[in-house]
Structure formats: structure tokens, C-alpha cells
Write a protein that holds these residues in place. Structure first.
Motif, PDB file in Angstrom:
ATOM      1  N   LEU A   1      41.649  50.627  40.422  1.00  0.00           N
ATOM      2  CA  LEU A   1      42.128  49.552  39.897  1.00  0.00           C
ATOM      3  C   LEU A   1      41.501  48.447  40.017  1.00  0.00           C
ATOM      4  CD1 LEU A   1      44.388  49.156  37.653  1.00  0.00           C
ATOM      5  CD2 LEU A   1      45.865  48.249  39.803  1.00  0.00           C
ATOM      6  N   ALA A   2      41.091  48.058  41.168  1.00  0.00           N
ATOM      7  CA  ALA A   2      40.591  46.591  41.253  1.00  0.00           C
ATOM      8  C   ALA A   2      39.036  46.530  40.765  1.00  0.00           C
ATOM      9  CB  ALA A   2      40.365  46.368  42.939  1.00  0.00           C
ATOM     10  N   GLU A   3      38.393  47.613  40.884  1.00  0.00           N
ATOM     11  CA  GLU A   3      36.960  47.864  40.162  1.00  0.00           C
ATOM     12  C   GLU A   3      37.042  47.773  38.800  1.00  0.00           C
ATOM     13  OE1 GLU A   3      35.548  51.653  41.620  1.00  0.00           O
ATOM     14  OE2 GLU A   3      35.212  50.896  43.769  1.00  0.00           O
ATOM     15  N   LYS A   4      37.985  48.624  38.302  1.00  0.00           N
ATOM     16  CA  LYS A   4      38.089  48.405  36.657  1.00  0.00           C
ATOM     17  C   LYS A   4      38.491  46.922  36.255  1.00  0.00           C
ATOM     18  CE  LYS A   4      40.304  50.507  32.716  1.00  0.00           C
ATOM     19  NZ  LYS A   4      41.344  51.674  32.314  1.00  0.00           N
ATOM     20  N   ALA A   5      39.507  46.404  36.837  1.00  0.00           N
ATOM     21  CA  ALA A   5      39.915  44.953  36.538  1.00  0.00           C
ATOM     22  C   ALA A   5      38.640  44.153  36.592  1.00  0.00           C
ATOM     23  CB  ALA A   5      40.897  44.627  37.064  1.00  0.00           C
ATOM     24  N   THR A   6      37.861  44.130  37.467  1.00  0.00           N
ATOM     25  CA  THR A   6      36.727  43.266  37.721  1.00  0.00           C
ATOM     26  C   THR A   6      35.660  43.414  36.723  1.00  0.00           C
ATOM     27  OG1 THR A   6      36.983  43.502  40.089  1.00  0.00           O
ATOM     28  CG2 THR A   6      34.941  42.670  39.519  1.00  0.00           C
ATOM     29  N   GLU A   7      35.652  44.867  36.236  1.00  0.00           N
ATOM     30  CA  GLU A   7      34.623  44.768  35.288  1.00  0.00           C
ATOM     31  C   GLU A   7      34.945  44.346  34.096  1.00  0.00           C
ATOM     32  OE1 GLU A   7      34.195  49.238  34.897  1.00  0.00           O
ATOM     33  OE2 GLU A   7      32.976  49.193  36.683  1.00  0.00           O
ATOM     34  N   ILE A   8      36.356  44.280  33.604  1.00  0.00           N
ATOM     35  CA  ILE A   8      36.952  43.657  32.377  1.00  0.00           C
ATOM     36  C   ILE A   8      36.736  42.158  32.392  1.00  0.00           C
ATOM     37  CG2 ILE A   8      39.094  43.646  30.994  1.00  0.00           C
ATOM     38  CD1 ILE A   8      39.713  46.433  31.954  1.00  0.00           C
ATOM     39  N   ASP A   9      37.302  41.739  33.589  1.00  0.00           N
ATOM     40  CA  ASP A   9      37.228  40.281  33.680  1.00  0.00           C
ATOM     41  C   ASP A   9      37.334  39.737  35.051  1.00  0.00           C
ATOM     42  OD1 ASP A   9      37.479  37.394  33.377  1.00  0.00           O
ATOM     43  OD2 ASP A   9      38.720  37.314  31.759  1.00  0.00           O
ATOM     44  N   ARG A  10      36.239  39.460  35.738  1.00  0.00           N
ATOM     45  CA  ARG A  10      36.207  39.066  37.086  1.00  0.00           C
ATOM     46  C   ARG A  10      37.147  37.869  37.505  1.00  0.00           C
ATOM     47  NH1 ARG A  10      36.753  38.253  41.676  1.00  0.00           N
ATOM     48  NH2 ARG A  10      35.491  38.493  43.327  1.00  0.00           N
ATOM     49  N   TYR A  11      37.289  36.950  36.804  1.00  0.00           N
ATOM     50  CA  TYR A  11      38.120  35.677  37.165  1.00  0.00           C
ATOM     51  C   TYR A  11      39.445  35.496  36.297  1.00  0.00           C
ATOM     52  CZ  TYR A  11      34.245  34.573  39.728  1.00  0.00           C
ATOM     53  OH  TYR A  11      33.034  34.466  40.792  1.00  0.00           O
ATOM     54  N   ARG A  12      40.007  36.752  35.695  1.00  0.00           N
ATOM     55  CA  ARG A  12      41.443  36.612  35.359  1.00  0.00           C
ATOM     56  C   ARG A  12      42.442  36.371  36.485  1.00  0.00           C
ATOM     57  NH1 ARG A  12      43.186  38.692  30.002  1.00  0.00           N
ATOM     58  NH2 ARG A  12      45.359  39.230  31.033  1.00  0.00           N
ATOM     59  N   PRO A  13      43.341  35.494  36.444  1.00  0.00           N
ATOM     60  CA  PRO A  13      44.437  35.700  37.724  1.00  0.00           C
ATOM     61  C   PRO A  13      44.831  36.973  37.882  1.00  0.00           C
ATOM     62  CG  PRO A  13      44.790  33.815  36.273  1.00  0.00           C
ATOM     63  CD  PRO A  13      43.713  34.694  35.215  1.00  0.00           C
ATOM     64  N   GLU A  14      45.095  37.852  36.884  1.00  0.00           N
ATOM     65  CA  GLU A  14      45.552  39.014  37.321  1.00  0.00           C
ATOM     66  C   GLU A  14      44.645  39.869  38.004  1.00  0.00           C
ATOM     67  OE1 GLU A  14      45.578  37.878  34.377  1.00  0.00           O
ATOM     68  OE2 GLU A  14      47.438  38.135  33.408  1.00  0.00           O
ATOM     69  N   THR A  15      43.422  39.745  37.891  1.00  0.00           N
ATOM     70  CA  THR A  15      42.469  40.449  38.584  1.00  0.00           C
ATOM     71  C   THR A  15      42.357  39.986  39.932  1.00  0.00           C
ATOM     72  OG1 THR A  15      41.038  40.837  36.707  1.00  0.00           O
ATOM     73  CG2 THR A  15      39.766  40.929  38.416  1.00  0.00           C
ATOM     74  N   LEU A  16      42.371  38.844  40.310  1.00  0.00           N
ATOM     75  CA  LEU A  16      42.345  38.257  41.353  1.00  0.00           C
ATOM     76  C   LEU A  16      43.467  38.545  42.412  1.00  0.00           C
ATOM     77  CD1 LEU A  16      41.007  34.502  40.199  1.00  0.00           C
ATOM     78  CD2 LEU A  16      39.716  36.321  41.650  1.00  0.00           C
TER      79      LEU A  16
ATOM     80  N   LEU B   1      42.529  31.353  44.327  1.00  0.00           N
ATOM     81  CA  LEU B   1      41.819  30.836  43.281  1.00  0.00           C
ATOM     82  C   LEU B   1      42.676  31.217  41.859  1.00  0.00           C
ATOM     83  CD1 LEU B   1      39.024  30.405  41.994  1.00  0.00           C
ATOM     84  CD2 LEU B   1      38.447  32.708  42.233  1.00  0.00           C
ATOM     85  N   ALA B   2      43.439  32.405  42.135  1.00  0.00           N
ATOM     86  CA  ALA B   2      44.310  32.591  40.951  1.00  0.00           C
ATOM     87  C   ALA B   2      45.178  31.415  40.456  1.00  0.00           C
ATOM     88  CB  ALA B   2      45.147  34.062  41.174  1.00  0.00           C
ATOM     89  N   THR B   3      45.843  30.761  41.724  1.00  0.00           N
ATOM     90  CA  THR B   3      46.738  29.561  41.234  1.00  0.00           C
ATOM     91  C   THR B   3      45.957  28.454  40.873  1.00  0.00           C
ATOM     92  OG1 THR B   3      46.678  28.913  43.635  1.00  0.00           O
ATOM     93  CG2 THR B   3      48.356  30.376  43.108  1.00  0.00           C
ATOM     94  N   ARG B   4      44.769  28.525  41.146  1.00  0.00           N
ATOM     95  CA  ARG B   4      43.966  27.312  40.597  1.00  0.00           C
ATOM     96  C   ARG B   4      43.552  27.451  39.037  1.00  0.00           C
ATOM     97  NH1 ARG B   4      40.141  26.386  45.755  1.00  0.00           N
ATOM     98  NH2 ARG B   4      41.448  25.135  47.133  1.00  0.00           N
ATOM     99  N   ILE B   5      43.449  28.640  38.869  1.00  0.00           N
ATOM    100  CA  ILE B   5      42.834  29.021  37.283  1.00  0.00           C
ATOM    101  C   ILE B   5      44.151  28.766  36.467  1.00  0.00           C
ATOM    102  CG2 ILE B   5      42.233  30.756  35.834  1.00  0.00           C
ATOM    103  CD1 ILE B   5      40.651  31.892  38.291  1.00  0.00           C
ATOM    104  N   ASP B   6      45.421  29.471  37.073  1.00  0.00           N
ATOM    105  CA  ASP B   6      46.575  29.565  36.299  1.00  0.00           C
ATOM    106  C   ASP B   6      47.780  28.494  37.232  1.00  0.00           C
ATOM    107  OD1 ASP B   6      48.916  29.499  34.780  1.00  0.00           O
ATOM    108  OD2 ASP B   6      48.846  31.801  34.579  1.00  0.00           O
ATOM    109  N   HIS B   7      47.973  27.504  37.191  1.00  0.00           N
ATOM    110  CA  HIS B   7      49.071  26.896  37.921  1.00  0.00           C
ATOM    111  C   HIS B   7      50.597  27.411  38.057  1.00  0.00           C
ATOM    112  CE1 HIS B   7      46.331  23.669  39.727  1.00  0.00           C
ATOM    113  NE2 HIS B   7      46.010  23.553  38.472  1.00  0.00           N
TER     114      HIS B   7
END
Length: 574
Positions: free
Chosen positions: A302-317, A339-345
Motif C-alpha cells: 500500500l505504501a509503495e502504491k500511494a508513493t507512486e501516486i502522490d509522494r507528498y499527499r498527507p495520506e501517503t505520509l 510533514l503531513a501536519t505541516r502540509i495540512d494543519h
């Protein structure tokens, strides 16, 4: 028992799906033209999932006389030049243009607030940063409302501003008016659902009789932690034609997760993945399920797939953070959650998981700050209260810990974990009777893993209440045997030692021998198990002085070499 499917009884009055689809497409056009991109996406996703044909594609009914000015403002809005967009629309008077002008100014204020916000966790100044445009915007919207010039979208924005200023009753009133004027305006329903604190308040709202009301009610049930009721409504929507709708399926998966029906949640998320392979919304919750199940392989994929779709989406992180946590790499997990909290407080899941990671690192101070930020986003999230209880327990502050554990128990009264945590705090304060009461309640709620049963049995054993302890230990062993789980091996052999001694006191030597043999299988309890077997054989020999003496002597001789059940009873001559 976990549910095996998302089926429910068929609805009595099926929805007119063709009309519903046309309404959704019309709502998409209206939301999209006003820059409500997430709401527009939600509408068109819902419409696309309905397998019916529309006779016509409805268009916006708003005839703009300032067409070129509006298109200029919308283009600037799309490029996120919010102040330029607002300025370009100053001379426009149509409801749609007025909304876009005011909404652009609101987002400009939000952007300034984000720019001024200190990103480093732990700084108290973050809480003091506000959107400076709100007071003026609220005054203008109030003037428009008083003159009858505010449409459903204007009331939605008015409600948002009231909510930002903590004027909850006023905000609720604005969202209700918005829903009444335009039942297809989903963001108003969604915001209103967050302001329904109980069922009584929900039932007192004057809402339009529209199919969207069912979605709204299900959403409120999710907010009120009434997951069974929410699933019932979502399942009825599945039956009415929304079986291919990613939003409805994701909500059912989320309800399964909160009800601890983890396999059902996994099945729902896998179904969702087939419907929408590149969807990342909700994938962080899916990773929570896989984390709880300890499924490292699936979580890695799941982590590999999410990273391929969007590496810096908060959900991926969050997915990556969960994977690192499962591997025991807690520092890396903290890095990803931060990093996820910084992208989306406002990402509730990221703050909760960050708090969990700090707990794992035995850093209660930063954990408290993370959980506090999570509760500022959603005060009804039991995970934040439970996490704060754990943090204060690490700080040796049992009274504070108890306060938050009680909050968590109030929000989720059928979860025995919080009662077990409360019992630990009572024991820390030497209030054993209260600890026992908590554990008895936890056992009555259903203790699938046997933790509450074991803790309560130990308290009875400590207080020399042997009969009560024996009853609970017997229940614990039966549970371990029935589920086939290994559990804590040391605990199990301690239980066998206690049961052997208890059965000796009751002169039940056959049962005592069984438990003593089990105790001999574990290194730490082997010698005590041997000693108990000797005592059993000695007592038997005193009862039966004829045949019993020979058997006991042979058995005692065997103990010096091998304590396995086979060697204890085999013929000495062999």
C-alpha cells in the motif's frame, strides 16, 4: 460477530436515479463555477457512480450579465491569486460573482494565516493566528442577508465565518438556511453535520425532505459515533443504486474500522480500490487497519502504491509513517507524520498518529501537544482523549490520566480498553476496589483478548480471593484455547501454576496434575511445576497406600530425568 457483507434490506421507496444524477450534475456545475472544487468533485463522483442515463445535462440557471468579468475572476481564482480575483469582481452584482468575490477574499485571509503560522510543533503562538478578513466579510454578508440578497452559497459562506468565530448556534442557523434554499449543496450539509452534538439536536432541525438528508443523517451518525446506525443508512443507499459510489463505500469501510470489524474493513477498502484504483482519500485509515492486523506485507504494498501516486499527499505520509511504526522505526515515523501536519494543519489523522509515535518514543510532552491539536480539530475523537491519558500516565499523573480516560469512555462506552486504563490509574492510587469495578465492567463488555479477565483475576489472587480468581483464570484459559492464540506465554504458565495449587487445595488432584504438567513445559515455571507434581503424588499416596505408592515412586523417579507426560507414565522396565 463481524458482518461479512454491506448488504441491507431493500429500500421501500427506490430513488429516481435519473433525476438524482441530473441534480448531481447540476450541483457540480454550480459548485465548480464558484470555486468549490472539492464539493464539485464530490458531486460529479457521486453522479458518475450511478449507472443510469440522463435525458439532458442541466446547465447553470444563473444568467450572468458580467460574463467576461466573472470569467476573469474565476481564472484568477483557479490560479490561486485570490486577492486579484476578489478585486476583479468588485463591480459585479450577480449572486454567483458576489460569492466568488467574498470567497476569494476569505481564502486570501486563510492563505495569510497559513503564511504567518509557526510550523514547529509546540509553539503556543500558532493558536493565536486568525484570518483577519473574517470580520469585514461577516459584516458584508450580514448586510446582504438583511436585504434578502443572499443565496444558498452566500449562507454557506456566512456559516463558515460564524463557525470560525465560535458562533456555533448562528453558524448552524446559516447552514440550515443554505440547505433549505439549495438541498443539493453538499458542503452545507457536511458542515452542519459537524455542529450536531447529539441526536436530540439533529431531530430538532428543520431540514428539507430530500434524498440528501439521508446522506446527511448518516454523516451525523458517524460524527456521533453511532456507527451501526450509519452503516444501516449507507447500506440502504447501496441497495438504492450507489453500490459503485466510492464515497459511500469508503464511509462503510470507515464504520467497520471504528467498530473494530477489521476484516470487513479490509474487504470494503479492497472493493474501493477496485472501484477507484488511484484514490488516496481514506488510504491512511486503511493503513491503520493493516497496522492493527500486523499485516506488514500488505502495508508495504500500500505504501509503495500511494508513493507512486502522490509522494507528498498527507495520506501517503501517514501510510509511510504507519509502516515505519510497524517496523519499529519510530523516529522515521515521526518525521513523516510531522510533514503531513505541516502540509495540512487540519489533518486529524496525522496529529493523532504523531501523538502515538511520540508515545512510542516515551516523549509524553510532545505527545500531549500533538493530541491537543487533534482535539482542537475534533473534540469528539476518542483517540485524542485516550492518547492524552497515556501521556499523563507516562508523566506519573494518574488523576489527569483518569480525566482523559473517562472522556474516552464517555465517547465510546463499549470499548473495554479505557476501563482497563482507568483500572491501572486506580491501582496507582491504591484504590483496588474501584479498579476491580472497572475491570468487571470491561469483562462484561466482551474481552476478546482476555486482558481484562487476566488483570481482574490477578487482583483477586493478590487479595487471596482464590475462588473468584480460579473462575476467571479458567475463563481465560478457555478463551486462549478456543481462539488458538498464543497470548502471553509467561502469563499462561503462571495461570497453570495458580490453578494447580487451587485444585490441590480443593483435593481435585486429577485437574491439579494437568495444570502442573502444563507449568512444567515452560522454563521459568518448570521447577515449581515439578514441586507441585511431587506434592500431588505425595497426597495421593497418603490416600491410597497400596497401588498409589508404587505409581508415585515411579513418577517421582521419572521427574529427575524427564517431565514429559509420556515418560511419567511409561513402564519403568522399558
Amino acid at each position: 460477530m463481524e458482518p461479512t457483507s454491506m448488504d441491507s434490506t431493500p429500500a421501500k421507496e427506490p430513488l429516481p436515479l435519473a433525476s438524482v444524477k441530473q441534480d448531481l450534475i447540476s450541483a457540480y456545475a454550480e459548485c465548480s463555477s464558484r470555486g468549490l472544487v472539492h464539493s464539485a468533485h464530490w458531486c460529479i463522483e457521486m453522479a458518475n457512480s450511478l449507472e443510469v442515463k440522463c435525458t439532458q445535462v442541466p446547465l447553470s440557471s444563473d444568467d450572468l450579465t458580467e460574463a467576461t468579468q466573472f470569467m476573469l475572476g474565476k481564472s484568477l481564482f483557479d490560479t490561486r491569486e485570490y486577492r486579484r480575483a476578489s478585486h476583479s469582481l468588485e463591480k459585479c452584482n450577480s449572486p454567483k460573482a458576489v460569492f466568488l468575490r467574498l470567497y476569494s477574499l476569505y481564502l486570501a485571509g486563510e492563505k495569510s494565516k497559513e503564511d504567518n503560522m509557526i510550523d514547529v510543533i509546540g509553539e503556543d503562538e500558532v493558536a493565536d493566528v486568525t484570518n483577519e478578513e473574517i470580520p469585514a466579510l461577516k459584516d458584508e454578508l450580514g448586510h446582504l442577508a438583511n436585504n434578502g440578497r443572499l443565496d444558498a452559497y452566500g449562507y454557506y459562506l456566512y456559516g463558515i465565518l460564524c463557525k470560525e468565530q465560535k458562533l456555533i448556534d448562528e453558524a448552524r442557523e446559516m447552514f440550515v438556511k443554505s440547505c433549505q434554499l439549495c438541498p443539493m449543496l453538499w458542503p452545507s450539509w457536511r458542515e452542519l453535520s459537524k455542529l450536531c452534538d447529539d441526536r436530540k439536536l439533529l431531530e430538532g432541525l428543520t431540514l428539507p425532505d430530500h434524498w440528501m438528508k439521508k446522506l446527511f443523517t448518516a454523516t451525523v451518525y458517524m460524527e456521533l459515533l453511532l456507527f451501526e446506525e450509519a452503516m444501516s443508512l449507507y447500506s440502504s443507499l447501496i441497495q438504492e443504486g450507489f453500490e459503485h459510489c466510492p464515497y459511500v463505500v469508503s464511509q462503510i469501510a470507515l464504520a467497520h474500522y471504528h467498530l473494530s470489524y477489521f476484516q470487513a474493513a479490509i474487504d470494503a477498502y479492497q472493493h474501493l480500490e477496485k472501484l477507484d484504483p488511484y484514490r488516496l482519500t481514506g488510504v491512511d485509515t486503511y493503513s491503520n487497519v493493516l497496522f492493527v492486523k500486523g499485516n506488514k506485507v500488505e502495508l508495504t504494498l500500500l505504501a509503495e502504491k500511494a508513493t507512486e501516486i502522490d509522494r507528498y499527499r498527507p495520506e501517503t505520509l501517514c501510510v509511510l509513517g504507519n509502516l515505519y511504526t510497524l517496523r519499529g522505526e519510530h523516529e522515521s515515523a515521526v518525521t513523516h507524520f510531522k510533514l503531513a501536519t505541516r502540509i495540512d494543519h487540519s489533518n486529524l489523522s496525522a496529529w493523532i498518529l504523531l501523538g502515538h509515535a511520540y508515545i512510542e518514543l516515551r516523549n509524553p510532552t510532545l505527545a500531549i501537544e500533538a493530541y491537543t491539536k487533534a482535539l482542537a480539530i475534533n473534540s469528539k475523537d476518542f483517540r485524542g482523549h485516550y492518547g492524552l491519558g497515556q501521556a499523563y500516565e507516562l508523566l506519573k499523573m494518574p488523576l489527569m490520566a483518569m480525566y482523559f480516560y473517562k472522556n474516552a469512555h464517555t465517547l465510546r462506552p463499549n470499548d473495554g480498553r479505557f476501563l482497563r486504563a482507568l483500572s491501572d490509574c486506580y491501582l496507582e492510587l491504591n484504590r483496588v476496589d474501584e479498579a476491580k469495578k472497572c475491570l468487571k465492567c470491561a469483562v462484561s463488555l466482551g474481552d476478546n483478548e482476555g486482558e481484562s479477565i487476566l488483570m481482574l483475576a490477578k487482583l483477586h489472587e493478590h487479595d487471596k480471593e482464590h475462588s473468584e480468581a480460579a473462575t476467571l483464570y479458567t475463563k481465560y484459559l478457555a478463551m486462549v484455547n478456543a481462539t488458538g492464540t498464543a497470548g502471553d506465554v509467561a502469563e499462561q504458565y503462571h495461570v497453570h501454576l495458580f490453578m494447580a495449587r487451587h485444585q490441590i487445595r480443593q483435593s481435585n488432584y486429577k485437574e491439579a496434575e494437568v495444570h502442573a504438567h502444563q507449568a512444567c513445559q515452560y522454563d521459568a515455571t518448570r521447577e515449581k511445576g515439578k514441586s507441585l507434581l511431587r506434592e500431588i503424588f505425595k497426597r495421593r499416596s497418603s490416600i491410597d497406600s497400596s497401588a498409589g505408592k508404587g505409581i508415585a515412586a515411579a513418577d517421582l523417579s521419572a521427574l529427575e530425568f524427564d517431565i514429559s507426560p509420556i515418560s511419567l507414565f511409561q513402564d519403568p522396565s522399558q
